[in-house]
Motif scaffolding. Structure first.
Motif, mmCIF file in Angstrom:
data_model
loop_
_atom_site.group_PDB
_atom_site.id
_atom_site.type_symbol
_atom_site.label_atom_id
_atom_site.label_comp_id
_atom_site.label_asym_id
_atom_site.label_seq_id
_atom_site.Cartn_x
_atom_site.Cartn_y
_atom_site.Cartn_z
ATOM 1 N N ALA A 1 -7.987 -10.275 15.527
ATOM 2 C CA ALA A 1 -8.408 -10.316 16.926
ATOM 3 C C ALA A 1 -8.313 -8.937 17.557
ATOM 4 O O ALA A 1 -8.985 -8.641 18.537
ATOM 5 C CB ALA A 1 -7.565 -11.327 17.697
ATOM 6 N N HIS A 2 -7.436 -8.085 16.996
ATOM 7 C CA HIS A 2 -7.304 -6.711 17.486
ATOM 8 C C HIS A 2 -8.187 -5.750 16.723
ATOM 9 O O HIS A 2 -8.061 -4.539 16.883
ATOM 10 C CB HIS A 2 -5.841 -6.253 17.384
ATOM 11 C CG HIS A 2 -4.954 -6.913 18.386
ATOM 12 N ND1 HIS A 2 -4.824 -6.450 19.681
ATOM 13 C CD2 HIS A 2 -4.175 -8.016 18.299
ATOM 14 C CE1 HIS A 2 -3.981 -7.239 20.342
ATOM 15 N NE2 HIS A 2 -3.584 -8.200 19.520
ATOM 16 N N GLY A 3 -9.027 -6.267 15.863
ATOM 17 C CA GLY A 3 -9.919 -5.404 15.106
ATOM 18 C C GLY A 3 -9.267 -4.775 13.884
ATOM 19 O O GLY A 3 -9.825 -3.866 13.270
ATOM 20 N N VAL A 4 -8.064 -5.236 13.525
ATOM 21 C CA VAL A 4 -7.415 -4.694 12.331
ATOM 22 C C VAL A 4 -8.152 -5.205 11.097
ATOM 23 O O VAL A 4 -8.400 -6.410 10.979
ATOM 24 C CB VAL A 4 -5.930 -5.114 12.278
ATOM 25 C CG1 VAL A 4 -5.294 -4.696 10.951
ATOM 26 C CG2 VAL A 4 -5.172 -4.522 13.455
ATOM 27 N N THR A 5 -8.530 -4.292 10.229
ATOM 28 C CA THR A 5 -9.175 -4.737 8.982
ATOM 29 C C THR A 5 -8.340 -4.382 7.757
ATOM 30 O O THR A 5 -8.467 -5.004 6.715
ATOM 31 C CB THR A 5 -10.564 -4.092 8.818
ATOM 32 O OG1 THR A 5 -10.424 -2.671 8.944
ATOM 33 C CG2 THR A 5 -11.539 -4.612 9.856
ATOM 34 N N LEU A 6 -7.489 -3.352 7.885
ATOM 35 C CA LEU A 6 -6.722 -2.876 6.731
ATOM 36 C C LEU A 6 -5.381 -3.597 6.679
ATOM 37 O O LEU A 6 -4.574 -3.478 7.592
ATOM 38 C CB LEU A 6 -6.524 -1.359 6.863
ATOM 39 C CG LEU A 6 -5.775 -0.654 5.744
ATOM 40 C CD1 LEU A 6 -6.497 -0.828 4.413
ATOM 41 C CD2 LEU A 6 -5.620 0.830 6.082
ATOM 42 N N PHE A 7 -5.139 -4.357 5.617
ATOM 43 C CA PHE A 7 -3.918 -5.177 5.525
ATOM 44 C C PHE A 7 -2.995 -4.761 4.390
ATOM 45 O O PHE A 7 -1.835 -5.109 4.377
ATOM 46 C CB PHE A 7 -4.283 -6.656 5.326
ATOM 47 C CG PHE A 7 -4.634 -7.350 6.602
ATOM 48 C CD1 PHE A 7 -5.859 -7.129 7.205
ATOM 49 C CD2 PHE A 7 -3.731 -8.217 7.209
ATOM 50 C CE1 PHE A 7 -6.184 -7.773 8.386
ATOM 51 C CE2 PHE A 7 -4.048 -8.863 8.392
ATOM 52 C CZ PHE A 7 -5.282 -8.645 8.993
ATOM 53 N N GLY A 8 -3.543 -4.075 3.380
ATOM 54 C CA GLY A 8 -2.662 -3.765 2.258
ATOM 55 C C GLY A 8 -3.330 -2.820 1.287
ATOM 56 O O GLY A 8 -4.474 -2.378 1.487
ATOM 57 N N ARG A 9 -2.574 -2.486 0.249
ATOM 58 C CA ARG A 9 -3.082 -1.631 -0.816
ATOM 59 C C ARG A 9 -3.065 -2.437 -2.095
ATOM 60 O O ARG A 9 -2.141 -3.215 -2.332
ATOM 61 C CB ARG A 9 -2.185 -0.401 -0.963
ATOM 62 C CG ARG A 9 -2.315 0.561 0.199
ATOM 63 C CD ARG A 9 -3.506 1.484 -0.019
ATOM 64 N NE ARG A 9 -3.785 2.303 1.163
ATOM 65 C CZ ARG A 9 -4.679 3.288 1.162
ATOM 66 N NH1 ARG A 9 -5.358 3.569 0.063
ATOM 67 N NH2 ARG A 9 -4.905 3.986 2.237
ATOM 68 N N SER A 10 -4.048 -2.197 -2.927
ATOM 69 C CA SER A 10 -4.153 -3.052 -4.102
ATOM 70 C C SER A 10 -3.100 -2.673 -5.133
ATOM 71 O O SER A 10 -2.537 -1.583 -5.132
ATOM 72 C CB SER A 10 -5.555 -2.999 -4.689
ATOM 73 O OG SER A 10 -5.770 -1.760 -5.322
ATOM 74 N N PHE A 11 -2.893 -3.585 -6.033
ATOM 75 C CA PHE A 11 -1.817 -3.594 -7.016
ATOM 76 C C PHE A 11 -1.832 -2.361 -7.908
ATOM 77 O O PHE A 11 -0.820 -1.704 -8.098
ATOM 78 C CB PHE A 11 -2.015 -4.874 -7.832
ATOM 79 C CG PHE A 11 -1.062 -5.074 -8.956
ATOM 80 C CD1 PHE A 11 0.289 -5.212 -8.711
ATOM 81 C CD2 PHE A 11 -1.525 -5.146 -10.263
ATOM 82 C CE1 PHE A 11 1.174 -5.428 -9.752
ATOM 83 C CE2 PHE A 11 -0.642 -5.366 -11.303
ATOM 84 C CZ PHE A 11 0.707 -5.503 -11.049
ATOM 85 N N LYS A 12 -2.987 -2.034 -8.447
ATOM 86 C CA LYS A 12 -3.059 -1.007 -9.481
ATOM 87 C C LYS A 12 -3.660 0.285 -8.945
ATOM 88 O O LYS A 12 -3.096 1.356 -9.121
ATOM 89 C CB LYS A 12 -3.911 -1.572 -10.628
ATOM 90 C CG LYS A 12 -3.851 -0.798 -11.915
ATOM 91 C CD LYS A 12 -4.306 -1.718 -13.086
ATOM 92 C CE LYS A 12 -5.509 -1.133 -13.788
ATOM 93 N NZ LYS A 12 -6.049 -2.061 -14.809
ATOM 94 N N TYR A 13 -4.802 0.168 -8.268
ATOM 95 C CA TYR A 13 -5.522 1.358 -7.813
ATOM 96 C C TYR A 13 -5.147 1.775 -6.398
ATOM 97 O O TYR A 13 -5.675 2.769 -5.904
ATOM 98 C CB TYR A 13 -7.031 1.114 -7.876
ATOM 99 C CG TYR A 13 -7.543 0.784 -9.251
ATOM 100 C CD1 TYR A 13 -7.330 1.666 -10.314
ATOM 101 C CD2 TYR A 13 -8.232 -0.391 -9.489
ATOM 102 C CE1 TYR A 13 -7.804 1.357 -11.583
ATOM 103 C CE2 TYR A 13 -8.710 -0.698 -10.753
ATOM 104 C CZ TYR A 13 -8.486 0.177 -11.796
ATOM 105 O OH TYR A 13 -8.954 -0.124 -13.031
ATOM 106 N N HIS A 14 -4.290 1.002 -5.752
ATOM 107 C CA HIS A 14 -3.910 1.314 -4.363
ATOM 108 C C HIS A 14 -5.126 1.431 -3.458
ATOM 109 O O HIS A 14 -5.161 2.238 -2.551
ATOM 110 C CB HIS A 14 -3.073 2.610 -4.308
ATOM 111 C CG HIS A 14 -1.678 2.421 -4.815
ATOM 112 N ND1 HIS A 14 -0.566 2.611 -4.038
ATOM 113 C CD2 HIS A 14 -1.226 2.030 -6.027
ATOM 114 C CE1 HIS A 14 0.520 2.364 -4.755
ATOM 115 N NE2 HIS A 14 0.145 2.010 -5.971
#
Lengths: 957, 174, 90
Positions: free
Chosen positions: A41-54
């Motif tokens: 709702a705040h426009g956040v799209t980035l939630f995490g980094r992937s397991f292997k390739y970050h």
């Protein structure tokens, strides 16, 4: 609140603002929001980094299927829970959440260099790369991999919460409270059946929560179910595993969603483990939408169309203002149109199929949506969010840029058959549905709704990789988002010879870990099918394993933590020992007093003092834990004669005998002193640890081999408290307390039993000795054990009575060479090996284990025999378990000829003593043997096992 | 010096009272294990009426197995020991103690650790079973009245387990 | 957790009440001393360990305490039937 929240849509409570933080940044959402919807709702799209390739990752789904947005939620005081799906975390006032697998921050993550080094991390990377040199593994590879890879951190402080557990029984268990599950529950409401309906979400309704048209029906239905006395509704409850005979494990989350669960001492359990036995199970677990495989499909802002619909209609949040849809299935069109009608901007629907139902196209066009049929997405522009996508017309193979701020994938549907698979129900491939559907059940279970392939989303086409005009070797098109597996990895695995889907899974890690292939399995199968040139059903499917989603260790432990970790048995005298400051040791399930230290004493000093007290005066010892069995019946003596190695028939009432019990293999199983109380009544004793095993073994022979014998066995271990009084003053101590028994040595010899009273309590008084001293074992009814103990202890004060524990008991018996079964024997020791030939009735035609004593390997030379060891240095106490060699100068690896079984410092003898099992031990008496220890070799002389009072002169006091 | 012998019990004498259940230590009683192939012979020896079906309770006597019964009597009572007969009578008064659970939540508290369908057990009924791995003799005397007999050494653990489950129940509406 | 039908209690009871007791119908020889080493070895060590239908013994140790026999499929882990000790092989 502005941003992406849409007025008038969703079920969140807009009158209740909820403040929380994510990565230290303050946000506000509404009651009913998940962490995912509140941030969106705040426009956040980035939630995490992937397991292997970050790689930067956003949300893919809106529920349990979410593979990317794994977050850590703080619980205060250093306690936190890692790896929670942001889509399943309910926000509450004060919630503190953070992203994982990034450093120093989510936006700037050094680990993302892995992404550019991607070509060095192909499938099977770990198997291939870290083979050599071996020495690099511990110092370099493992620490580096541990820092870079992984899914969040493990907390280091103890979990302050407590957990509950329960069994539950019902005639009907319904898993999943979407429309199909609710319908099944409604059908059974008001019947005599006990019905349990469970759902993993905070609110029941499943797909209906994202369908405003069903809102009234849902409210009505849930009200009816809540009012039905035969229906139990469990929300926030995940059925994580399906086991034999309709036994289902589920975890109910009770406090994590609360802003203020209260002080720890008054708090409800954090979670409750439900162990449910159901007559019938209905799986209404729904279906999960499939992503599509193309370059850039993991850019934050690329997500499932169904997730976008859920965020919009359930939570009132638009995932974009101008979205595009990449469809291979009709459901994408329906979702796009529904969202457009609700006011969300939908720029285009791209469909890789050459034909699409004209009615769908007409509807989309009427809503102003651009329809690109026979097109595919071949790239996504943007790093932390979608700026535009590249779309390719299948005919001209040219791509063009399509501006949008989110891309929704509609790749078709995969029924959630995880639990069905746990139950070992079979699956059958359906070309019509493009999925594996439940086929033959293995339990009393049926699937309903989307889980059974019954959905109304229309039809679609199964595609592996979308058409592309780019070099497939140069693009990353993700299949398993959680494990960072790409389409390239799958084809590489096939090229490198992985023919079975189980091998591909292990080589690529596709479908592993907490995700269990929820969004990836079918796409991986399609790709493997294409690479191998075999149809999907011929490739098979990997096995889904519990848990369906990760569960806490706390929930699985249930009540079994702290004092309830495991049952601790306490003797009737335990409370006295505790008051005296005894140090305990665990023996089987019991805790036993090991020694009674006086101020300033360590174990060595306390044990030396206790030993000398027994030898010189008198000691008192709690032997209550000894196993006891009452053997009764006309054939009791015959039975014991068959069980034990020695003869029992001639034993007179009132006398005791040492009994040695073998297995049929001829090896020592147990021993103990037993008494004949009457012609047809024996009082057996067993070792503490052997009590249950011996009773079971004897019952086995009685029930199944010799059912003709009239004998009955009753465990009396806990009927009697046993107070061992050992030492030259023992008789004097009890003389004034005993009535009805002549204690004189003539009337009451060693190895006899008498009945009378002590301190006004009935007793079975044994004259036995496990120390070599004059000794009694006072059996009294357990409830009066402490009373009698205290009276004896008081009476013994004048004689210097000293309480002693198991450690002293061990030393005293070793001085006399008495074995402890399980310490000096290990299940491969015969009576002959242990020097107990005297306890074997040579004339008996048969007893348990007798035939084996004539087995070739039992009569062969070279067997290990129990002997004594005296170290050259009398102060040297050998380590129990230490290995023994004949020649200390031989090269390593040395030939080991035996090991130390018991070893103590003997205060009585003023030196150390040990017992050992040594090959041909008795033939080596007088020889020197060697015990190599780190940095030195200890030398000892072989002796027999009798170290003290060789004449046995002390037994009469 | 021989005062009246003092009996020690390993669990609190005070009942643990919760909103839906009260857990209490029952008064000590006499208990015997009775064994025989021939129930009629055992009845003759002991003068007791024996139930014939496993799980059945007649008066204070429970049928535990095809040749096994448990009978209870007020503390201090006696029973012939059947010497010389094809029966076994063993005094096990002190081997176990009995906890009573009464109240509408009693069945749920027991279900916290007992895999039997406690709610649907008939009454009167008694059977050995387990509570989180510990063997118990579970008896139901009425809709809301149960007893659990457990070997003495396990009693402190079981007391803690049952009272913890009952305390949790206060937070967990049925 | 499996359910097992106890032929003495004549009830389905939770698996936690039971203990496994090895292969069924291996009777202890009446006179072990008359057996050759090979015969004794067979009695002592050699077991069928089939894939599929397995005759085995269980004890309702935390129930009626009786040993009994069962036929269980070692592949599916399903009990086909249970019967009392002493009854012929089924």
């Amino acid at each position: 609140m502005s941003g992406y929240r849409i007025d008038g849509l969703g079920r969140v409570d807009r009158s209740r603002r909820v403040n929380f933080t994510f990565d230290g940044q303050a946000y506000a959402g509404f009651a009913g929001d998940s962490l995912a919807s509140a941030l969106l709702a705040h426009g956040v799209t980035l939630f995490g980094r992937s397991f292997k390739y970050h790689r930067p990752r956003g949300l893919l789904g809106a529920g349990a299927e979410e593979p990317n947005a794994l977050v850590t939620v703080e619980r205060g005081g250093g306690v936190f829970t890692p790896n929670l799906r942001a889509t399943a975390v309910e926000i509450h006032e004060g919630l503190v959440a953070r992203s994982q697998n990034r450093w120093p921050s989510l936006k700037t993550d050094f680990g993302s260099i892995n992404d550019r080094l991607g070509r060095f991390f192909p499938a099977g990377f770990y198997n291939k790369t870290f083979m050599w040199p071996r020495s690099f593994w511990e110092k370099l590879y493992e620490p580096a991999i541990r820092r870079m890879a992984g899914l969040g951190d493990a907390p280091t402080v103890a979990d302050p919460d407590h957990y509950a557990a329960t069994y539950a029984h019902c005639e009907l268990l319904i898993i999943g409270a979407g429309p199909a599950g609710i319908d099944a529950a409604l059908e059974a409401a008001g019947t005599k059946q006990r019905v349990i309906l469970i759902d993993e979400n905070a609110e029941m309704g499943g797909g209906a929560l994202a369908d405003p048209a069903l809102a009234a029906w849902l409210e009505r239905s849930l009200k009816a179910l809540a009012e039905a006395p035969n229906v139990t509704l469990l929300k926030r409850t995940t059925a994580f595993g399906y086991y034999h005979d309709n036994f289902i494990g589920a975890v109910e989350r009770l406090t994590d969603h609360l802003a203020n669960p209260g002080p720890q001492s008054l708090r409800a359990p954090r979670e409750q483990l439900w162990r449910i036995r159901a007559g019938e199970v209905v799986l209404a677990t729904g279906a999960i939408e499939r992503p599509l495989v193309f370059a850039g499909n993991d850019v934050p802002g690329v997500m499932l169309a169904s997730a976008a619909r859920t965020f919009l209609f359930r939570d009132g949040v638009a995932v974009g203002r101008n979205v595009a849809v990449m469809a291979a299935h009709d459901s994408g069109w329906k979702d796009a149109c529904a969202m457009a009608r609700a006011g969300m901007g939908v720029a285009a629907i791209i469909d890789c199929r050459s034909e699409v139902d004209p009615a769908l196209v007409q509807e989309a066009e009427s809503l102003g949506i651009d329809c690109l049929i026979h097109w595919s997405v071949v790239g996504v522009n943007g790093r932390h969010g979608v700026k535009s996508v590249q779309v390719l017309h299948h005919d001209d193979f040219l791509d063009r840029r399509l501006p949008c701020d989110a891309l929704l994938m509609a790749g078709g549907w995969t029924p959630s058959v995880h639990l069905w698979s746990h139950s070992l129900g079979s699956l059958a491939w359906s070309d019509d549905w493009g999925a594996y559907l439940p086929d033959k059940p293995n339990e009393k279970v049926r699937c309903v709704g989307a889980c059974a392939g019954k959905w109304s989303f229309g039809s679609g086409m199964n595609v592996g990789h979308l058409e592309t005009n780019r070099n497939p070797a140069a693009i990353k098109a993700f299949v398993d988002f959680q494990n960072d597996v790409t389409a390239k990895d799958i084809s590489l695995a096939v090229r490198e010879g992985m023919k079975s889907v189980e091998h591909i899974k292990r080589y690529t890690t596709n479908g592993m870990a907490t995700d269990q292939g929820k969004t990836s399995n079918l796409n991986a199968l399609q790709l493997a099918s294409a690479a191998m040139g075999k149809p999907v059903p011929e490739i098979g499917l990997t096995t889904f394993r519990p848990p369906y989603t990760p569960q806490t260790f706390g929930a699985l432990a249930g009540h079994a933590q702290g004092p309830l970790f495991q049952p601790t048995r306490k003797s009737p005298i335990d409370s006295w020992a505790e008051a005296q400051g005894a140090v305990y040791e665990p023996v089987a399930q019991w805790r036993r007093a090991r020694y009674f230290p006086k101020p300033g004493e360590d174990m060595h000093k306390a044990v030396a003092r206790e030993c000398l007290a027994v030898r010189e005066r008198v000691g008192i010892f709690d032997a209550s834990t000894l196993g006891k069995i009452e053997v009764i019946g006309p054939d009791a003596a015959e039975f014991l004669n068959r069980m034990y190695t020695n003869p029992w028939k001639a034993l007179e009432p009132g006398r005791c005998r040492y009994g040695l019990l073998l297995g049929e293999d001829g090896f020592i199983r147990d021993d103990g002193v037993s008494a004949r109380m009457a012609p047809d009544r024996f009082h057996l004793t067993t070792t503490t640890g052997g009590a249950a095993r011996v009773l079971n073994m004897m019952e086995d022979y009685l029930q199944t081999e010799w059912p003709d014998l009239d004998v009955w066995l009753t465990s009396t271990t806990e009927q009697w408290a046993v107070i061992a009084l050992q030492g030259p003053k023992a008789r004097e101590v009890i003389a004034p307390l005993v009535q009805g028994i002549d204690l004189s040595p003539e009337a009451f010899p060693h190895m006899a039993v008498r009945e009378g009273t002590i301190c006004g309590v009935p007793t079975r008084l044994f004259r036995v000795s496990f120390t070599g001293e004059l000794g009694f074992e006072i059996n009294v009814p357990a409830g009066f054990g402490r009373h009698v103990w205290e009276q004896v202890f008081a009476a013994g004060q004048a004689h210097g009575i000293t309480p002693y524990g198991t450690e002293t008991m061990h030393v005293l018996r070793a001085e006399k060479g008495f074995i402890i079964v399980g310490q000096d024997t290990d299940g491969t020791v015969t009576p002959h090996d242990a020097g107990l030939d005297w306890a074997v009735g040579k004339k008996k035609p048969d007893f348990v284990g007798k035939r084996s004593l004539a087995r070739p390997d039992i009569v062969a030379d070279g067997r290990k025999q129990l002997v004594g060891l005296l170290t050259d240095n009398p102060a040297e106490v050998l380590e129990e378990g230490a290995q023994i060699v004949a020649d200390p100068n031989q090269p390593v690896p040395m030939k080991m000829i035996g090991h130390v079984t018991s070893s103590y410092a003997s205060a009585t003898l003023g030196r150390s003593i040990a017992m050992a099992l040594v090959a041909d031990g008795r033939a080596r008496v007088g020889q020197k043997l060697h015990i190599p220890m780190p940095g030195r070799v200890i030398t000892a002389t072989v002796t027999d096992t009798l170290f003290y009072d060789r004449e046995g002169s002390r037994l009469d006091g | 010096m021989a005062d009246t012998p003092v009996r020690s019990m390993p669990v609190p004498a005070e009942p643990a009272v919760f909103s839906g259940v009260t857990i209490a230590l029952a008064a000590p009683c006499a208990r015997w294990s009775l064994r025989a192939r021939d129930a009629a012979l055992l009845e003759k020896v002991t003068g007791l009426k024996l139930p014939r079906k496993i799980g059945e309770v007649v008066g204070e006597t429970v049928c535990l197995g095809p040749d096994e019964w448990l009978t209870r009597a007020p503390a201090g009572a006696t029973l012939p020991d059947g010497a010389g007969e094809k029966v076994a009578v063993v005094d096990i008064a002190e081997r176990a103690l009995t906890l009573t659970l009464s109240g509408p939540a009693a069945a749920r508290v027991i279900a916290a650790g007992c895999p039997r369908d406690v709610e649907r057990l008939p009454f009167p009924y008694a059977s050995r079973t387990v509570f989180e791995g510990v063997e118990v003799l579970l008896q139901r005397d009425a809709e809301d009245a149960f007893t659990i007999e457990v070997w003495r050494s396990f009693a402190p653990w079981l007391w803690t387990a049952l009272t913890q489950a009952a305390a949790d129940m206060e937070h967990l509406p049925a | 957790m499996i359910l097992i039908h106890c032929p003495y209690c004549d009830e389905q009871r939770p698996g936690l009440e039971f203990a496994y007791a090895g292969e069924a119908h291996i009777a202890r020889p009446a006179d072990p001393s008359a057996l050759s080493d090979e015969e004794w070895e067979r009695f002592l060590f050699i077991r069928a360990n089939p894939r599929g239908r397995h005759h085995e013994r269980w004890r309702h140790i935390h129930g009626c305490a009786r040993f009994f026999n069962a036929v269980r499929d070692t592949v599916s882990d399903k009990f086909e039937l249970t019967y009392k000790a002493g009854e012929p092989r089924k």
